[in-house]
Design an enzyme around this catalytic site. Structure first.
Site, PDB file in Angstrom:
ATOM      1  CD  GLU A   1      -2.906   1.093   2.340  1.00  0.00           C
ATOM      2  OE1 GLU A   1      -2.570   0.445   3.350  1.00  0.00           O
ATOM      3  OE2 GLU A   1      -3.902   1.825   2.306  1.00  0.00           O
ATOM      4  CG  ASP A   2       1.641   2.829   3.321  1.00  0.00           C
ATOM      5  OD1 ASP A   2       0.604   3.128   2.696  1.00  0.00           O
ATOM      6  OD2 ASP A   2       1.677   2.632   4.551  1.00  0.00           O
TER       7      ASP A   2
END
Ligand code: MN
Length: 670
Positions: A82-83
């Site tokens: 996600e990051d």
């Protein structure tokens, strides 16, 4: 290995993994750590620490829960896709499908937030659970993620802190409970309490520590008595005092309206025996030593809870004459009580879908599986889930989609007061899914509620019967006390030309009369006369005033103060205006009889509908009857018990809303 809430470093994690799973597990975990470390390099948490601290701690919580190296690795990698620029494909290549799918599941849950606000909460829960059906381990990782985020919540803005804490309380903590992971449930609840009710949290903390030595002394005494008796029948057992976690103390105080002392007086002991049959042996001894309180014995060993929890529960009158709660269980049951499903989660090679062996699977996971394919409406789904998670509570939504949790049986009015005292005081009604409903409507889980408020609206004393939560009741009482005080001050301070007309001698007489006429039926109703409460009053028969009506009073000769509606024709004829005194109703009154008449064009079932209209407002019907006439109309007469004008208004309004009603009105009582 002890469970520490302090932040851990990579060395700490590796040594914990080695202790729990052996050296073989280390290579995978180390590799996951290195990838996560590189991917998050340069990123920082709000605390200022390097980002890797977060996945490290999540992985450590999972290690403590007894999960295997794959789950621990997924915990280390849970924020990577996600990051950072590291993709799912990269992860499949480096770690295989299983770990990549776990991480994807966790990522999916965090992405739901961008949904439209109206449905986000229900949708959120649904997606989250659908994700877990494929693999329940996803939710264990999410719970570990939540736990560490809650521990480090202090770095967030106040608004965000509150939002996250209440979401944790209404969703993640109950979920941990349903999975039997009480250790995480309790920690999440206490962390949320600290944010949402900081003062109560500190107070409970203070109280718990101040009673500690008293508690310890008591447990020592119990230990000595029990050890002696148990050794006589050759049973080995560990006896420990059981500290309730702060949130459960808080809840008890709120729900059961108990004081600190009542709760802290409660003794709680846990006895850990070696064998199941020893548990029953211990129970026998406990019951011979101290008198059991009937109805409090529960055998969760023979019938475990759906979340696998097993234990014997009983409450006895302890040596100090106060109730003592006793839990008796084996070491293994004790572990299950802390770690729940995680304690039984055996992952075997090639068994990637996270199905545990047959009878260990809690029933609710079975139910989740049946939801996977069904295209349930989120609301329905939520209702179902909510009743499963919270047996004594309902949870409902604000128009923005925030979750509000209330005790079962709460009404629209309780909800309004929970939102804000002013919203409660100004509430007129509400819309549930766009449909108007009255204030007394009972809440159902999943309802989305919009309160219709009106600044000109005034709370009615009958609201005290509509609210079910103590906090709403308190706010209402406070309000009524305030307006009564204000009215009293007004009367006392206004240069009233009338009040002085009651001479002190007359006043004395009125009071005396009242005490002699104790059986007067009017005694149930309190009318305040010129600011004085204990004056004998008589509700006049001509206009039969009802609490809430505008009233005026006249001092009669020898029969106290007679009270009329201000619109009463008889009262208007009263010429001796010097006998008039200011009067007002006092707070909530006992119900008094009121006659109403309803005329309608006759049709099937109309009479029963009328009766239902009245009884659904919890109004007593003393007499009822109806006559049909030649011209096809029916006239029904009811004698009902009403506490306040507003209650009567509600009944008349709902009668008028029936089909074919010609009129519904109040008629003279005699
Ligand atoms: Mn995270």
């Amino acid at each position: 290995m002890g469970f520490t809430k302090e932040s851990i470093d990579s060395a700490g994690l590796f040594s914990a993994v080695k202790t729990k799973l052996g050296a073989d597990a280390l290579s995978l975990v180390t590799k996951a750590y290195e990838v996560a470390y590189k991917a998050h390099d340069g990123q920082k948490r709000l605390s200022g620490e390097p980002y890797i601290v977060h996945p490290l701690n999540v992985a450590y919580i999972l290690t403590d829960l007894g999960l295997d190296e794959k789950v621990i690795s997924a915990g280390l990698l849970h924020d990577v896709v996600e990051d950072t620029s590291y993709t799912k494909e990269d992860m499949i290549r480096d770690f295989g499908e299983e770990i990549a799918n776990l991480v994807e599941g966790v990522t999916k849950i965090s992405q739901i937030k961008s949904q439209s606000k109206e449905t986000v909460a229900a949708e959120n829960i649904r997606k989250m659970l659908v994700a877990t059906i494929r693999d329940i381990r996803v939710i264990l990782i999410k719970l570990a993620d939540k736990t560490h985020n809650m521990r480090t919540l202090k770095f967030q803005s106040p608004e965000k802190k509150e939002r996250i804490a209440s979401e944790t309380l209404s969703l993640y903590a109950p979920m941990a409970g349903r999975l039997g992971i009480y250790k995480i449930k309790f920690e999440l609840e206490d962390l949320a309490l600290q944010v949402l009710h900081p003062e109560e949290y500190q107070e409970i903390k203070k109280q718990v520590s101040s009673k500690k030595s008293e508690r310890d002394g008591y447990i020592e005494k119990i230990k000595i008595i029990l050890k002696q008796r148990l050794s006589e029948i050759n049973i080995q057992a560990q006896i420990e005092g059981r500290a309730k976690h702060f949130y459960s103390i808080y809840r008890k105080m709120k729900l059961k309206e108990k004081t600190f002392n009542e709760i802290f007086d409660l003794r709680a002991v846990r006895i850990i025996a070696d064998e199941i049959r020893d548990c029953y042996g211990v129970l026998g001894i406990v019951h011979t030593l101290w008198t059991p309180i009937p109805g409090r014995f529960k055998d969760y060993i023979a019938t475990p809870k759906t979340n696998l929890y097993q234990s014997l529960h009983t409450t006895v009158i302890g040596p100090d004459g106060k109730p003592m709660e006793v839990q008796i269980r084996t070491q293994e049951m004790n572990k299950t009580a802390e770690y729940g499903i995680a304690a039984h989660w055996a992952y075997k090679e090639g068994k990637s879908n996270g199905t545990s062996d047959g009878n260990l699977t809690p029933k609710w996971i079975e139910r989740l599986k049946s939801w996977e394919d069904s295209d349930l409406d989120p609301k329905e789904f939520l209702e179902d889930l909510a009743s499963d998670l919270h047996e004594d509570e309902v949870f409902v939504f604000t128009p923005k989609g925030d979750i509000i949790e209330l005790p079962k049986g709460s009404t629209i009015l309780d909800y309004a007061f929970r939102i804000h005292t002013d919203v409660g005081l100004q509430a007129k009604g509400a819309k549930i899914s766009g449909r108007m409903v009255p204030l007394r409507t009972e809440l159902k889980s999943g309802d989305q509620i919009e309160i219709i408020a009106d600044k000109k609206n005034k709370p009615s004393p009958i609201w005290l019967r509509i609210v079910k939560t103590s906090s709403a009741r308190q706010k209402l009482r406070q309000y009524f006390r305030k307006i009564q005080d204000e009215a009293a001050i007004e009367i006392a301070s206004s240069p009233d030309p009338v009040a002085p007309q009651i001479s002190s001698k007359e006043l004395e007489l009125l009071r005396k009369n009242r005490s002699e006429k104790k059986k007067d039926k009017n005694k149930k109703v309190t009318v305040v006369v010129a600011g004085i409460k204990d004056i004998m009053v008589r509700l006049s028969g001509c206009c039969a005033p009802l609490p809430g009506d505008d009233i005026i009073g006249f001092i009669t000769r020898g029969r106290g103060v007679s009270v009329h509606k201000s619109t009463c024709e008889t009262a208007k004829k009263q010429t001796d205006l010097m006998r008039m005194v200011p009067v007002r109703w006092d707070g909530v009154n006992e119900p008094i009889p009121v006659r109403i008449e309803v005329k309608a064009s006759d049709r099937q079932g109309i009479y029963l509908e009328m009766v239902e209209c009245i009884s659904k407002t919890e109004t007593n019907i003393l007499e009822a009857g109806a006559t049909s006439s030649q011209n096809g109309t029916i006239t029904a007469k009811f004698l009902i018990e009403v506490e306040h004008l507003d209650q009567l208004q509600e009944i008349l309004d709902s009668l008028k809303a029936l089909n074919n009603i010609i009129y519904a009105e109040r008629v003279r009582t005699n």
